[in-house]
Design a protein around this motif. Structure first.
Motif, PDB file in Angstrom:
ATOM      1  N   HIS A 145      55.993  44.085  53.885  1.00  0.00           N
ATOM      2  CA  HIS A 145      55.740  44.834  52.646  1.00  0.00           C
ATOM      3  C   HIS A 145      56.618  44.306  51.520  1.00  0.00           C
ATOM      4  N   CYS A 146      55.969  43.893  50.432  1.00  0.00           N
ATOM      5  CA  CYS A 146      56.671  43.376  49.248  1.00  0.00           C
ATOM      6  C   CYS A 146      56.334  44.274  48.053  1.00  0.00           C
ATOM      7  N   SER A 154      62.440  36.465  50.231  1.00  0.00           N
ATOM      8  CA  SER A 154      62.225  36.025  51.617  1.00  0.00           C
ATOM      9  C   SER A 154      62.163  37.211  52.576  1.00  0.00           C
ATOM     10  N   PHE A 155      61.313  37.065  53.599  1.00  0.00           N
ATOM     11  CA  PHE A 155      61.164  38.059  54.654  1.00  0.00           C
ATOM     12  C   PHE A 155      61.242  37.342  55.995  1.00  0.00           C
ATOM     13  N   ARG A 156      61.681  38.083  57.007  1.00  0.00           N
ATOM     14  CA  ARG A 156      61.803  37.507  58.345  1.00  0.00           C
ATOM     15  C   ARG A 156      60.974  38.327  59.319  1.00  0.00           C
ATOM     16  N   LEU A 157      60.117  37.629  60.087  1.00  0.00           N
ATOM     17  CA  LEU A 157      59.296  38.284  61.099  1.00  0.00           C
ATOM     18  C   LEU A 157      59.687  37.758  62.476  1.00  0.00           C
ATOM     19  N   THR A 158      59.928  38.678  63.410  1.00  0.00           N
ATOM     20  CA  THR A 158      60.224  38.323  64.796  1.00  0.00           C
ATOM     21  C   THR A 158      59.176  38.986  65.682  1.00  0.00           C
ATOM     22  N   GLY A 173      59.223  33.806  62.164  1.00  0.00           N
ATOM     23  CA  GLY A 173      59.777  32.898  61.161  1.00  0.00           C
ATOM     24  C   GLY A 173      59.899  33.569  59.814  1.00  0.00           C
ATOM     25  N   SER A 174      60.139  32.745  58.792  1.00  0.00           N
ATOM     26  CA  SER A 174      60.363  33.247  57.433  1.00  0.00           C
ATOM     27  C   SER A 174      59.095  33.164  56.601  1.00  0.00           C
ATOM     28  N   TYR A 175      58.912  34.156  55.759  1.00  0.00           N
ATOM     29  CA  TYR A 175      57.787  34.223  54.823  1.00  0.00           C
ATOM     30  C   TYR A 175      58.341  34.571  53.444  1.00  0.00           C
ATOM     31  N   ARG A 235      63.385  43.827  54.766  1.00  0.00           N
ATOM     32  CA  ARG A 235      63.037  42.401  54.769  1.00  0.00           C
ATOM     33  C   ARG A 235      63.047  41.768  56.152  1.00  0.00           C
ATOM     34  N   ASP A 236      63.477  42.514  57.158  1.00  0.00           N
ATOM     35  CA  ASP A 236      63.435  42.032  58.550  1.00  0.00           C
ATOM     36  C   ASP A 236      62.490  42.915  59.350  1.00  0.00           C
ATOM     37  N   TYR A 237      61.497  42.289  59.936  1.00  0.00           N
ATOM     38  CA  TYR A 237      60.485  43.038  60.679  1.00  0.00           C
ATOM     39  C   TYR A 237      60.369  42.488  62.097  1.00  0.00           C
ATOM     40  N   THR A 238      60.075  43.401  63.029  1.00  0.00           N
ATOM     41  CA  THR A 238      59.836  43.031  64.420  1.00  0.00           C
ATOM     42  C   THR A 238      58.504  43.605  64.845  1.00  0.00           C
ATOM     43  N   ALA A 239      57.706  42.795  65.516  1.00  0.00           N
ATOM     44  CA  ALA A 239      56.398  43.235  65.992  1.00  0.00           C
ATOM     45  C   ALA A 239      56.220  42.800  67.436  1.00  0.00           C
ATOM     46  N   ALA A 240      55.419  43.542  68.159  1.00  0.00           N
ATOM     47  CA  ALA A 240      55.121  43.203  69.550  1.00  0.00           C
ATOM     48  C   ALA A 240      53.930  42.261  69.609  1.00  0.00           C
ATOM     49  N   VAL A 241      53.950  41.362  70.580  1.00  0.00           N
ATOM     50  CA  VAL A 241      52.823  40.442  70.768  1.00  0.00           C
ATOM     51  C   VAL A 241      51.540  41.245  70.976  1.00  0.00           C
ATOM     52  N   GLY A 242      50.492  40.837  70.268  1.00  0.00           N
ATOM     53  CA  GLY A 242      49.205  41.508  70.403  1.00  0.00           C
ATOM     54  C   GLY A 242      49.011  42.684  69.485  1.00  0.00           C
TER      55      GLY A 242
END
Length: 306
Positions: free
Chosen positions: A56-57, A130-134, A115-117, A43-50
């Motif tokens: 995934h639910c 709830s999921f968190r994306l950074t 933020g949260s989705y 439920r916690d995801y991190t992605a790089a800019v670009g």
């Protein structure tokens, strides 16, 4: 099996849409015949800019209910089923027929997407998870710093690390100028890349002045970093160490005045002192002391500043 992706052609008027859900109504146990979430899902995801970001639910026993993705900060409906309800074409829903996974894709991800989705199911009452994306800025760093001095005949050894990379880079390229480092051009060049540690090392053995130039480390999912390499002949002064140790600032401000000194000698000595001051070599006073006997007609005054 068919993979469906929502397009950006359909837009909903969110001002007239009421999103009725209770964030506390998430089911944690399986209900007979009712949809429920697979709570083992990350439920916690991190992605790089670009780079693309994926949330995934997994929903069990979905039957004929619909799965929606909601952005929590403004309660904006992003997708319903495989259809996109946002004018921002970076958002899309991915789903494989017959699977229980509903994925929100954000491509390319931007810092504002952090933020949260919520993954929401249209039961009565509605259930949500709830999921968190950074979204982070991943940058490469060359440990030697922006500039490196190497004596001819020794090795150029550069280490690059992809900082804050959410996932190991699929590749890390080295460039000299605008060209990829050419292993076939000369022998003695090797690259070691460790994806797990996000590190790459470039070794150029027995460097010559022709190896001088701007070297760039470019990971697949990070901003690149560069270093200017100077290969110099002869002994290296104190500020030209291959380990790129930083030299401490000058502790003294030296003011020189000369008496009855030959013009050429004055110019030569001034150039030496200017060179040493430029290098910020704290030992230059010893150097001046050693060459003092060569000039019998000058006087040095030192002023210490704190």
């Amino acid at each position: 099996m068919c993979l469906s992706a929502g397009g950006g052609g359909e837009t909903a008027d969110t001002s007239s849409t009421t999103v009725a859900y209770d964030v506390n109504s998430t089911l944690t146990t399986e209900s007979v015949g009712q949809p429920y979430f697979d709570n083992a899902t990350k439920r916690d995801y991190t992605a790089a800019v670009g780079q693309p970001a994926y949330l995934h639910c997994r929903v069990k026993n979905l039957a004929d209910r619909a799965v929606s993705w909601i952005r929590k900060r403004d309660l904006h409906i992003l997708t319903v089923g495989v259809h996109t309800y946002s004018s921002d074409a970076r958002f899309a829903a991915l789903h494989t027929d017959g699977s229980d996974e509903w994925t929100l894709r954000v491509a390319p991800a931007q810092p504002r997407d952090s933020g949260s989705y919520e993954c929401q199911v249209s039961t009565e009452p509605k259930i949500s998870l709830s999921f968190r994306l950074t979204v982070v800025v991943s940058k490469a760093e060359i440990l030697s710093g922006p500039e490196l001095f190497v004596r001819a005949g020794s090795d150029i050894n550069l280490t690059c690390i992809a900082r804050h990379a959410p996932d190991p880079p699929s590749f890390i390229y080295w460039y000299r100028g605008s060209n990829v480092v050419n292993y076939a051009q000369r022998g003695g060049i090797s690259v070691e890349t460790e994806q797990r540690t996000r590190t790459s090392r470039l070794l150029i053995a027995r460097a010559s002045t022709r190896d001088s130039g701007n070297y760039t480390c470019a990971p697949s999912s990070s901003d690149s970093a560069s270093v200017v390499v100077h290969v110099v002949n002869g002994e290296r002064p104190a500020a030209m160490q291959s380990n790129s140790q930083k030299i401490a600032p000058l502790p003294l401000l030296i003011l020189l005045s000369f008496r009855s000194c030959h013009k050429r000698s004055t110019i030569f000595l001034n150039k030496i002192l200017q060179f040493l001051i430029l290098l910020q070599d704290t030992l230059f006073l010893d150097f001046v002391t050693k060459i003092k006997p060569l000039w019998n007609n000058y006087y040095i005054r030192r002023f210490v500043t704190r």
